[in-house]
Design a protein around this motif. Sequence first.
Motif, PDB file in Angstrom:
ATOM      1  N   VAL A 123      21.818  23.351  11.635  1.00 36.69           N
ATOM      2  CA  VAL A 123      20.874  23.455  10.521  1.00 36.69           C
ATOM      3  C   VAL A 123      19.730  24.365  10.955  1.00 36.69           C
ATOM      4  O   VAL A 123      19.088  24.125  11.979  1.00 36.69           O
ATOM      5  N   VAL A 124      19.483  25.426  10.175  1.00 33.80           N
ATOM      6  CA  VAL A 124      18.416  26.370  10.494  1.00 33.80           C
ATOM      7  C   VAL A 124      17.480  26.477   9.303  1.00 33.80           C
ATOM      8  O   VAL A 124      17.822  26.100   8.175  1.00 33.80           O
ATOM      9  N   GLY A 125      16.287  26.997   9.545  1.00 31.07           N
ATOM     10  CA  GLY A 125      15.305  27.163   8.490  1.00 31.07           C
ATOM     11  C   GLY A 125      15.484  28.461   7.731  1.00 31.07           C
ATOM     12  O   GLY A 125      16.178  29.386   8.180  1.00 31.07           O
ATOM     13  N   ALA A 126      14.828  28.548   6.580  1.00 32.85           N
ATOM     14  CA  ALA A 126      14.897  29.759   5.766  1.00 32.85           C
ATOM     15  C   ALA A 126      14.377  30.964   6.530  1.00 32.85           C
ATOM     16  O   ALA A 126      14.866  32.090   6.346  1.00 32.85           O
ATOM     17  N   GLY A 127      13.396  30.754   7.409  1.00 36.83           N
ATOM     18  CA  GLY A 127      12.850  31.867   8.177  1.00 36.83           C
ATOM     19  C   GLY A 127      13.849  32.502   9.115  1.00 36.83           C
ATOM     20  O   GLY A 127      13.708  33.676   9.479  1.00 36.83           O
ATOM     21  N   ALA A 128      14.868  31.757   9.513  1.00 39.06           N
ATOM     22  CA  ALA A 128      15.913  32.332  10.374  1.00 39.06           C
ATOM     23  C   ALA A 128      16.796  33.303   9.608  1.00 39.06           C
ATOM     24  O   ALA A 128      17.407  34.200  10.198  1.00 39.06           O
ATOM     25  N   ILE A 129      16.870  33.119   8.296  1.00 44.24           N
ATOM     26  CA  ILE A 129      17.691  33.983   7.448  1.00 44.24           C
ATOM     27  C   ILE A 129      16.874  35.156   6.915  1.00 44.24           C
ATOM     28  O   ILE A 129      17.348  36.291   6.864  1.00 44.24           O
ATOM     29  N   ALA A 130      15.664  34.877   6.498  1.00 44.34           N
ATOM     30  CA  ALA A 130      14.796  35.901   5.896  1.00 44.34           C
ATOM     31  C   ALA A 130      13.396  35.774   6.475  1.00 44.34           C
ATOM     32  O   ALA A 130      12.502  35.209   5.835  1.00 44.34           O
ATOM     33  N   PRO A 131      13.176  36.264   7.705  1.00 47.25           N
ATOM     34  CA  PRO A 131      11.860  36.098   8.338  1.00 47.25           C
ATOM     35  C   PRO A 131      10.724  36.740   7.572  1.00 47.25           C
ATOM     36  O   PRO A 131       9.563  36.351   7.746  1.00 47.25           O
ATOM     37  N   ASP A 132      11.025  37.707   6.709  1.00 48.39           N
ATOM     38  CA  ASP A 132       9.962  38.352   5.932  1.00 48.39           C
ATOM     39  C   ASP A 132       9.324  37.403   4.920  1.00 48.39           C
ATOM     40  O   ASP A 132       8.258  37.706   4.370  1.00 48.39           O
ATOM     41  N   LEU A 133       9.947  36.244   4.691  1.00 47.49           N
ATOM     42  CA  LEU A 133       9.353  35.270   3.777  1.00 47.49           C
ATOM     43  C   LEU A 133       8.164  34.556   4.396  1.00 47.49           C
ATOM     44  O   LEU A 133       7.428  33.857   3.692  1.00 47.49           O
ATOM     45  N   GLY A 220       3.949  17.498  11.931  1.00 52.04           N
ATOM     46  CA  GLY A 220       5.167  16.994  12.548  1.00 52.04           C
ATOM     47  C   GLY A 220       6.421  17.204  11.730  1.00 52.04           C
ATOM     48  O   GLY A 220       7.503  16.743  12.106  1.00 52.04           O
ATOM     49  N   GLN A 221       6.313  17.903  10.600  1.00 53.71           N
ATOM     50  CA  GLN A 221       7.477  18.134   9.740  1.00 53.71           C
ATOM     51  C   GLN A 221       8.514  18.994  10.446  1.00 53.71           C
ATOM     52  O   GLN A 221       8.179  19.928  11.178  1.00 53.71           O
ATOM     53  N   ASP A 222       9.785  18.672  10.242  1.00 58.18           N
ATOM     54  CA  ASP A 222      10.871  19.522  10.713  1.00 58.18           C
ATOM     55  C   ASP A 222      10.849  20.794   9.873  1.00 58.18           C
ATOM     56  O   ASP A 222      11.157  20.764   8.680  1.00 58.18           O
ATOM     57  N   ARG A 223      10.456  21.897  10.460  1.00 60.53           N
ATOM     58  CA  ARG A 223      10.236  23.119   9.683  1.00 60.53           C
ATOM     59  C   ARG A 223      11.524  23.849   9.331  1.00 60.53           C
ATOM     60  O   ARG A 223      11.494  24.914   8.715  1.00 60.53           O
ATOM     61  N   ARG A 224      12.652  23.255   9.672  1.00 61.99           N
ATOM     62  CA  ARG A 224      13.918  23.818   9.202  1.00 61.99           C
ATOM     63  C   ARG A 224      14.185  23.441   7.748  1.00 61.99           C
ATOM     64  O   ARG A 224      15.028  24.073   7.097  1.00 61.99           O
ATOM     65  N   VAL A 225      13.508  22.402   7.257  1.00 58.89           N
ATOM     66  CA  VAL A 225      13.800  21.911   5.905  1.00 58.89           C
ATOM     67  C   VAL A 225      12.501  21.657   5.149  1.00 58.89           C
ATOM     68  O   VAL A 225      11.470  21.318   5.726  1.00 58.89           O
ATOM     69  N   ASP A 226      12.567  21.866   3.836  1.00 54.73           N
ATOM     70  CA  ASP A 226      11.466  21.520   2.928  1.00 54.73           C
ATOM     71  C   ASP A 226      10.164  22.239   3.239  1.00 54.73           C
ATOM     72  O   ASP A 226       9.083  21.694   3.033  1.00 54.73           O
ATOM     73  N   LEU A 227      10.236  23.477   3.729  1.00 56.43           N
ATOM     74  CA  LEU A 227       8.998  24.246   3.862  1.00 56.43           C
ATOM     75  C   LEU A 227       8.435  24.521   2.465  1.00 56.43           C
ATOM     76  O   LEU A 227       9.180  24.875   1.552  1.00 56.43           O
ATOM     77  N   PRO A 228       7.138  24.384   2.282  1.00 56.68           N
ATOM     78  CA  PRO A 228       6.557  24.721   0.989  1.00 56.68           C
ATOM     79  C   PRO A 228       6.673  26.218   0.717  1.00 56.68           C
ATOM     80  O   PRO A 228       6.829  27.026   1.648  1.00 56.68           O
ATOM     81  N   ALA A 229       6.568  26.568  -0.556  1.00 53.71           N
ATOM     82  CA  ALA A 229       6.688  27.971  -0.953  1.00 53.71           C
ATOM     83  C   ALA A 229       5.738  28.262  -2.104  1.00 53.71           C
ATOM     84  O   ALA A 229       5.392  27.375  -2.886  1.00 53.71           O
ATOM     85  N   ILE A 230       5.316  29.526  -2.184  1.00 57.85           N
ATOM     86  CA  ILE A 230       4.537  30.009  -3.318  1.00 57.85           C
ATOM     87  C   ILE A 230       5.171  31.288  -3.822  1.00 57.85           C
ATOM     88  O   ILE A 230       6.000  31.900  -3.139  1.00 57.85           O
ATOM     89  N   GLY A 231       4.771  31.700  -5.017  1.00 57.84           N
ATOM     90  CA  GLY A 231       5.271  32.937  -5.595  1.00 57.84           C
ATOM     91  C   GLY A 231       4.354  33.396  -6.707  1.00 57.84           C
ATOM     92  O   GLY A 231       3.241  32.872  -6.886  1.00 57.84           O
ATOM     93  N   ILE A 246      -5.827  31.551  -2.936  1.00 56.58           N
ATOM     94  CA  ILE A 246      -4.809  30.681  -2.368  1.00 56.58           C
ATOM     95  C   ILE A 246      -4.831  30.872  -0.860  1.00 56.58           C
ATOM     96  O   ILE A 246      -4.879  32.004  -0.364  1.00 56.58           O
ATOM     97  N   VAL A 247      -4.783  29.776  -0.147  1.00 57.48           N
ATOM     98  CA  VAL A 247      -4.744  29.800   1.312  1.00 57.48           C
ATOM     99  C   VAL A 247      -3.480  29.079   1.749  1.00 57.48           C
ATOM    100  O   VAL A 247      -3.219  27.951   1.314  1.00 57.48           O
ATOM    101  N   ILE A 248      -2.681  29.713   2.608  1.00 59.91           N
ATOM    102  CA  ILE A 248      -1.460  29.087   3.114  1.00 59.91           C
ATOM    103  C   ILE A 248      -1.478  29.113   4.634  1.00 59.91           C
ATOM    104  O   ILE A 248      -2.096  29.990   5.246  1.00 59.91           O
ATOM    105  N   GLU A 249      -0.826  28.153   5.232  1.00 59.88           N
ATOM    106  CA  GLU A 249      -0.761  28.092   6.686  1.00 59.88           C
ATOM    107  C   GLU A 249       0.270  29.088   7.211  1.00 59.88           C
ATOM    108  O   GLU A 249       1.429  29.090   6.789  1.00 59.88           O
ATOM    109  N   ALA A 250      -0.141  29.940   8.124  1.00 63.04           N
ATOM    110  CA  ALA A 250       0.755  30.942   8.699  1.00 63.04           C
ATOM    111  C   ALA A 250       1.931  30.264   9.388  1.00 63.04           C
ATOM    112  O   ALA A 250       1.761  29.280  10.114  1.00 63.04           O
ATOM    113  N   GLY A 251       3.122  30.795   9.139  1.00 61.83           N
ATOM    114  CA  GLY A 251       4.326  30.263   9.755  1.00 61.83           C
ATOM    115  C   GLY A 251       4.857  29.017   9.108  1.00 61.83           C
ATOM    116  O   GLY A 251       5.910  28.515   9.525  1.00 61.83           O
ATOM    117  N   GLY A 252       4.162  28.512   8.071  1.00 56.56           N
ATOM    118  CA  GLY A 252       4.576  27.247   7.488  1.00 56.56           C
ATOM    119  C   GLY A 252       4.800  27.263   5.997  1.00 56.56           C
ATOM    120  O   GLY A 252       5.206  26.255   5.428  1.00 56.56           O
TER     121      GLY A 252
END
Length: 281
Positions: A123-133, A220-231, A246-252
Motif C-alpha cells: 500500500v503506497v500513498g498518492a504522493g508515490a504515484i503523483a509527487p507533484d500533488l 500520527g496519521q498513516d500518510r499513505r491513506v486519507d490525505l486531505p486534498a484541496i482544489g 488557505i493554509v495547508i501543511e507541506a507534505g500533508g
Amino acid sequence: MGRATALIAGRGALPAHLARALAASGVPFVIAQVEGFEMENPDRLPVETFALERLALLFDLLHERGVSRVVLAGAVTRPRLDPERIDPRTALLLPRILPMLGQGDDAALRAVVALIEEEGVEVVGAGAIAPDLLPAPGVLTEAQPGAADARDAVRAAEIVAALGAADLGQGAVVAQGLCLAVETLPGTDAMLAWVADVAGACRPDPKGARGVFFKAPKPGQDRRVDLPAIGPATVEAAARAGLAGIVIEAGGVLVLDRAETVARADALGLFLWVRPPCGSS
C-alpha cells in the motif's frame, strides 16, 4: 514499465488524477471502485466496481491482474454493511473489520491496509504515484499572508492537531484568533458553507483580519491513506466564506489541479500558503 497498480477508488477527483499519472508513466493499472462511492470519471476510464460485503472478491481481482501495489484514493464514509450480501470468505474477515469501524476513520483504514498487505500487496500513498500533488513549502499565489494571517494559521494548526488527536476532522477556520468552525463528518464544503452563511458576523473587528482556512493531516496519521486534498472548488468556497486565504501543511495535503487552483486564488485575491509543519526548521 512499472509495477501493476490498483487504485481503490472512492468519491472525488483524486482517482482520475492518479490514473492519468500512471498512464503517462506507462504503468499498468486497474481502478477498483467502492460501490456507492462513484469517482469523478471525466475520461471515462474503465472501472471495476466491488461491494465491501464481498471484499474477498477484490483480493481475487488484485491477484488476477498481477497487482503488486495499491493506492487508496477518494472519499469513502463508513458504510452500512448488508449482512445478506456478505460472501463466506469475506465473513471470515468481519471479526477484524467490524470492531474497527466503530473506533473512527483511522482505525478502519488501518484495518483495511493490514488486510491488503496480508495479500502480499504493498500500500503506497498518492504522493508515490503523483509527487507533484504535494507542493513544496511557500506561497503559491500573488497574494501574500500578513502577520495577522500567520497568527491565525498558528492557532488553526493547534486546533486541527487537537481535533486529529480525537480522530475528528482535518481542517479549521480561524479569524482574529477566534475559531469560527472546525471540520467534522460533513466535510470541508459544509464547513466553509456554514462560515459563509453564519460565522462572518463572529469576527470582532469587521475591518480586521478576514481569517484563514487551515488543513492538515491528523497527528500520527498513516500518510499513505486519507490525505486531505484541496482544489479549485475549495478556493471558491473559501472566497464565498470571506476568508483571506488557505493554509495547508507541506507534505500533508494534496493540491488537485494545481495550476487552476492557483489561478482561481489569484483571480479571487486569496493567498495559498504551503506552510511547513509546526516545529520543523
